[in-house]
Design a protein around this motif. Structure first.
Motif, PDB file in Angstrom:
ATOM      1  N   ALA A 119    -117.349 -18.595 -72.778  1.00 20.71           N
ATOM      2  CA  ALA A 119    -119.063 -19.074 -72.335  1.00 20.71           C
ATOM      3  C   ALA A 119    -119.822 -19.987 -73.172  1.00 20.71           C
ATOM      4  O   ALA A 119    -120.582 -20.747 -72.500  1.00 20.71           O
ATOM      5  CB  ALA A 119    -119.303 -17.598 -72.270  1.00 20.71           C
ATOM      6  N   ILE A 120    -119.670 -19.763 -74.544  1.00 21.12           N
ATOM      7  CA  ILE A 120    -120.694 -20.611 -75.191  1.00 21.12           C
ATOM      8  C   ILE A 120    -120.191 -22.148 -75.068  1.00 21.12           C
ATOM      9  O   ILE A 120    -121.199 -23.069 -75.028  1.00 21.12           O
ATOM     10  CB  ILE A 120    -120.639 -20.211 -76.657  1.00 21.12           C
ATOM     11  CG1 ILE A 120    -121.235 -18.537 -76.853  1.00 21.12           C
ATOM     12  CG2 ILE A 120    -121.323 -21.004 -77.689  1.00 21.12           C
ATOM     13  CD1 ILE A 120    -120.941 -17.974 -78.043  1.00 21.12           C
ATOM     14  N   ALA A 121    -118.830 -22.305 -75.383  1.00 24.38           N
ATOM     15  CA  ALA A 121    -118.372 -23.830 -75.241  1.00 24.38           C
ATOM     16  C   ALA A 121    -118.658 -24.239 -73.933  1.00 24.38           C
ATOM     17  O   ALA A 121    -119.186 -25.701 -73.941  1.00 24.38           O
ATOM     18  CB  ALA A 121    -116.885 -23.606 -75.687  1.00 24.38           C
ATOM     19  N   PHE A 142    -125.574 -21.320 -67.700  1.00 25.21           N
ATOM     20  CA  PHE A 142    -124.093 -21.251 -67.264  1.00 25.21           C
ATOM     21  C   PHE A 142    -123.307 -20.579 -68.312  1.00 25.21           C
ATOM     22  O   PHE A 142    -122.426 -19.812 -67.914  1.00 25.21           O
ATOM     23  CB  PHE A 142    -123.337 -22.439 -67.387  1.00 25.21           C
ATOM     24  CG  PHE A 142    -123.337 -23.329 -65.958  1.00 25.21           C
ATOM     25  CD1 PHE A 142    -122.678 -22.766 -64.897  1.00 25.21           C
ATOM     26  CD2 PHE A 142    -123.975 -24.482 -65.741  1.00 25.21           C
ATOM     27  CE1 PHE A 142    -122.379 -23.243 -63.641  1.00 25.21           C
ATOM     28  CE2 PHE A 142    -124.123 -25.104 -64.450  1.00 25.21           C
ATOM     29  CZ  PHE A 142    -123.081 -24.491 -63.276  1.00 25.21           C
ATOM     30  N   SER A 143    -123.799 -20.337 -69.532  1.00 25.14           N
ATOM     31  CA  SER A 143    -123.109 -19.446 -70.501  1.00 25.14           C
ATOM     32  C   SER A 143    -123.274 -18.082 -70.076  1.00 25.14           C
ATOM     33  O   SER A 143    -122.370 -17.101 -70.378  1.00 25.14           O
ATOM     34  CB  SER A 143    -123.979 -19.533 -72.105  1.00 25.14           C
ATOM     35  OG  SER A 143    -123.468 -20.734 -72.512  1.00 25.14           O
ATOM     36  N   PHE A 144    -124.470 -17.903 -69.569  1.00 23.74           N
ATOM     37  CA  PHE A 144    -124.626 -16.251 -68.983  1.00 23.74           C
ATOM     38  C   PHE A 144    -123.757 -16.214 -67.810  1.00 23.74           C
ATOM     39  O   PHE A 144    -123.190 -15.080 -67.821  1.00 23.74           O
ATOM     40  CB  PHE A 144    -126.122 -16.148 -68.683  1.00 23.74           C
ATOM     41  CG  PHE A 144    -126.316 -14.889 -67.919  1.00 23.74           C
ATOM     42  CD1 PHE A 144    -126.740 -13.641 -68.639  1.00 23.74           C
ATOM     43  CD2 PHE A 144    -126.510 -14.910 -66.626  1.00 23.74           C
ATOM     44  CE1 PHE A 144    -126.731 -12.503 -68.085  1.00 23.74           C
ATOM     45  CE2 PHE A 144    -126.553 -13.428 -66.068  1.00 23.74           C
ATOM     46  CZ  PHE A 144    -126.554 -12.476 -66.862  1.00 23.74           C
ATOM     47  N   GLY A 152    -129.275 -21.115 -77.929  1.00 23.75           N
ATOM     48  CA  GLY A 152    -129.379 -20.388 -76.596  1.00 23.75           C
ATOM     49  C   GLY A 152    -128.421 -20.216 -75.853  1.00 23.75           C
ATOM     50  O   GLY A 152    -128.119 -19.227 -75.207  1.00 23.75           O
ATOM     51  N   ASN A 153    -127.218 -21.018 -76.113  1.00 22.53           N
ATOM     52  CA  ASN A 153    -126.051 -20.739 -75.422  1.00 22.53           C
ATOM     53  C   ASN A 153    -125.361 -19.412 -75.753  1.00 22.53           C
ATOM     54  O   ASN A 153    -124.903 -18.827 -75.230  1.00 22.53           O
ATOM     55  CB  ASN A 153    -124.968 -21.643 -75.440  1.00 22.53           C
ATOM     56  CG  ASN A 153    -125.271 -23.000 -74.902  1.00 22.53           C
ATOM     57  OD1 ASN A 153    -125.511 -23.987 -75.394  1.00 22.53           O
ATOM     58  ND2 ASN A 153    -125.275 -22.985 -73.367  1.00 22.53           N
ATOM     59  N   ALA A 154    -125.310 -19.149 -77.195  1.00 24.04           N
ATOM     60  CA  ALA A 154    -124.885 -18.013 -77.676  1.00 24.04           C
ATOM     61  C   ALA A 154    -125.764 -16.789 -77.278  1.00 24.04           C
ATOM     62  O   ALA A 154    -125.282 -15.675 -76.843  1.00 24.04           O
ATOM     63  CB  ALA A 154    -124.920 -17.983 -79.370  1.00 24.04           C
ATOM     64  N   MET A 155    -127.059 -16.770 -77.140  1.00 20.86           N
ATOM     65  CA  MET A 155    -127.782 -15.692 -76.804  1.00 20.86           C
ATOM     66  C   MET A 155    -127.620 -15.521 -75.548  1.00 20.86           C
ATOM     67  O   MET A 155    -127.492 -14.228 -74.998  1.00 20.86           O
ATOM     68  CB  MET A 155    -129.172 -16.167 -76.920  1.00 20.86           C
ATOM     69  CG  MET A 155    -130.005 -16.185 -78.360  1.00 20.86           C
ATOM     70  SD  MET A 155    -131.444 -17.056 -78.667  1.00 20.86           S
ATOM     71  CE  MET A 155    -132.447 -15.701 -77.877  1.00 20.86           C
ATOM     72  N   ALA A 156    -127.511 -16.500 -74.493  1.00 24.45           N
ATOM     73  CA  ALA A 156    -127.344 -16.036 -73.241  1.00 24.45           C
ATOM     74  C   ALA A 156    -125.815 -15.512 -73.017  1.00 24.45           C
ATOM     75  O   ALA A 156    -125.656 -14.470 -71.961  1.00 24.45           O
ATOM     76  CB  ALA A 156    -127.456 -17.295 -72.260  1.00 24.45           C
ATOM     77  N   ALA A 157    -124.791 -16.041 -73.670  1.00 26.47           N
ATOM     78  CA  ALA A 157    -123.412 -15.531 -73.536  1.00 26.47           C
ATOM     79  C   ALA A 157    -123.618 -13.898 -74.121  1.00 26.47           C
ATOM     80  O   ALA A 157    -122.943 -13.116 -73.662  1.00 26.47           O
ATOM     81  CB  ALA A 157    -122.745 -16.082 -74.358  1.00 26.47           C
ATOM     82  N   ILE A 199    -121.410 -28.430 -70.491  1.00 19.22           N
ATOM     83  CA  ILE A 199    -122.286 -28.551 -69.554  1.00 19.22           C
ATOM     84  C   ILE A 199    -123.477 -29.037 -69.639  1.00 19.22           C
ATOM     85  O   ILE A 199    -124.141 -29.856 -69.042  1.00 19.22           O
ATOM     86  CB  ILE A 199    -122.191 -27.617 -68.410  1.00 19.22           C
ATOM     87  CG1 ILE A 199    -120.894 -27.029 -67.814  1.00 19.22           C
ATOM     88  CG2 ILE A 199    -123.189 -27.476 -67.221  1.00 19.22           C
ATOM     89  CD1 ILE A 199    -120.423 -25.933 -67.135  1.00 19.22           C
ATOM     90  N   GLY A 200    -124.268 -28.438 -70.928  1.00 16.15           N
ATOM     91  CA  GLY A 200    -125.331 -28.785 -71.032  1.00 16.15           C
ATOM     92  C   GLY A 200    -125.426 -30.140 -71.736  1.00 16.15           C
ATOM     93  O   GLY A 200    -126.226 -30.981 -71.359  1.00 16.15           O
ATOM     94  N   ARG A 201    -124.591 -30.623 -72.612  1.00 14.99           N
ATOM     95  CA  ARG A 201    -124.284 -32.052 -73.151  1.00 14.99           C
ATOM     96  C   ARG A 201    -124.346 -33.189 -71.962  1.00 14.99           C
ATOM     97  O   ARG A 201    -124.482 -34.217 -72.398  1.00 14.99           O
ATOM     98  CB  ARG A 201    -123.203 -31.943 -73.937  1.00 14.99           C
ATOM     99  CG  ARG A 201    -123.464 -31.182 -75.305  1.00 14.99           C
ATOM    100  CD  ARG A 201    -124.420 -31.648 -76.267  1.00 14.99           C
ATOM    101  NE  ARG A 201    -125.781 -31.415 -75.879  1.00 14.99           N
ATOM    102  CZ  ARG A 201    -127.118 -31.636 -76.505  1.00 14.99           C
ATOM    103  NH1 ARG A 201    -127.002 -32.583 -76.993  1.00 14.99           N
ATOM    104  NH2 ARG A 201    -127.866 -31.140 -76.076  1.00 14.99           N
TER     105      ARG A 201
END
Length: 347
Positions: free
Chosen positions: A173-175, A136-138, A100-105, A180-182
């Motif tokens: 962006a991904i990291a 946040f990644s987006f 999801g982070n990768a897709m949003a970024a 933040i998600g973790r």
């Protein structure tokens, strides 16, 4: 939020009215630049003076960001009538969070937004129940790594710099979103956002008709835009002053020095500023021409377009001070790493 069945105008009439409103929205959005130029021309100020630049920026960005916010929040309100926040979270959370982070970024790369323009989408994602780290990644990728920035970097500095910037920017962006998600900081959202974030859309046994879905979108606009519009205006007002009066000579002096502290100093100087990629890259070119280190300049550019003060002012209505501090700390750390790496790789 409960979607209820409405009685009144037919679905065809609701859809026709919505289409007409969208066409009117597009017409208004297409006239933002002529409107700001015309409005400034009516004032007793010089268009290309510091004050003129600030006023033109304000008159352009306020309607732009508010129009984007209305459109995105309306769309997300309609989407929520199809998917409850629980179902959305189930699709993107847990073991799928990294994807999801990768897709949003990646989505952010395709959207040429400045940081304040990305905030409406951020609010829409959060209100729809998308995980906080994914949003946040987006929010990080949209202003920092987009086709405008990459195209200009390619034209000015070559494909190696552009490609390296793409990889490192996406990595930040991904990291940062994943970290933040973790941390599970959803409780650090402002209470009114948390209520929307946690609330479910209660659908009746029969699927709602389109008038009901459109009404859900309008309700979202009233609730969310009504709460944040004055923060947006305050943030853009700060950005307009910075845009018109930022001291470029001082920036060049700081980043032109060959010292280890030049990268963190450039980040600290960049945060109070506000621009999009297209606006800041000519400054980047000028700074490089004055002998500033590439990594230092790119760290400055990233901080301007990913950690701007106006963006943080707007986000304050949505995020607690603690969560904003975490966001700035995580993203700022990533930007520092990029700056030092570029200085090392392209010395």
């Amino acid at each position: 939020m409960r979607v209820t069945t409405l009685r009144g105008p037919s679905p065809a009439l609701w859809l026709s009215a919505t289409l007409a409103a969208l066409l009117a929205w597009a017409a208004l959005y297409s006239q933002l630049v002529p409107f700001s130029d015309w409005a400034v021309s009516l004032l007793p100020i010089e268009r290309h003076s510091h004050l003129g630049e600030s006023v033109a920026f304000f008159l352009y960005d306020v309607p732009k960001v508010l129009l984007l916010l209305v459109l995105v929040v309306f769309a997300m309100g309609v989407v929520r009538s199809f998917f409850s926040p629980e179902r959305t979270r189930a699709l993107l959370a847990g073991r799928r969070e990294g994807a999801g982070n990768a897709m949003a970024a990646s989505l952010g790369v395709l959207t040429p937004f400045c940081s304040c323009s990305a905030v409406p989408l951020f609010i829409g994602f959060v209100s729809a129940g998308v995980p906080l780290g994914v949003t946040f990644s987006f929010l990080i990728a949209a202003p920092m790594v987009n086709e405008v920035a990459l195209g200009l970097l390619f034209a000015l500095l070559g494909w190696k710099v552009a490609l390296t910037y793409l990889g490192l920017g996406l990595g930040i962006a991904i990291a940062a979103g994943w970290v933040i998600g973790r941390l599970r900081l959803e409780s650090w959202l402002e209470p009114w956002v948390l209520r929307i974030h946690a609330g479910a859309v209660e659908l009746e046994e029969a699927a709602p008709a389109w008038p009901d879905r459109i009404r859900a979108g309008l309700d979202s606009v009233r609730e969310i835009v009504g709460r944040v519009w004055y923060w947006i205006i305050a943030g853009i007002a700060a950005g307009a002053l910075i845009h018109g009066y930022a001291p470029e000579d001082l920036l060049a002096a700081i980043m032109g020095r060959d010292a280890w502290w030049s990268v963190p100093a450039a980040v600290l100087v960049g945060i109070p500023m506000y621009s999009n990629a297209a606006g800041i890259i000519p400054v980047v070119e000028a700074l490089l021409g004055k002998g500033a280190a590439l990594g230092t300049v790119l760290a400055f550019m990233m901080s301007v377009i990913a950690l701007s003060l106006p963006e943080l002012i707007i986000l304050r209505k949505v995020l607690s001070v603690k969560l904003i501090a975490v966001f700035v700390g995580v993203v700022g750390s990533g930007i520092l790493v990029v700056g030092f790496l570029f200085n090392l790789l392209f010395a």
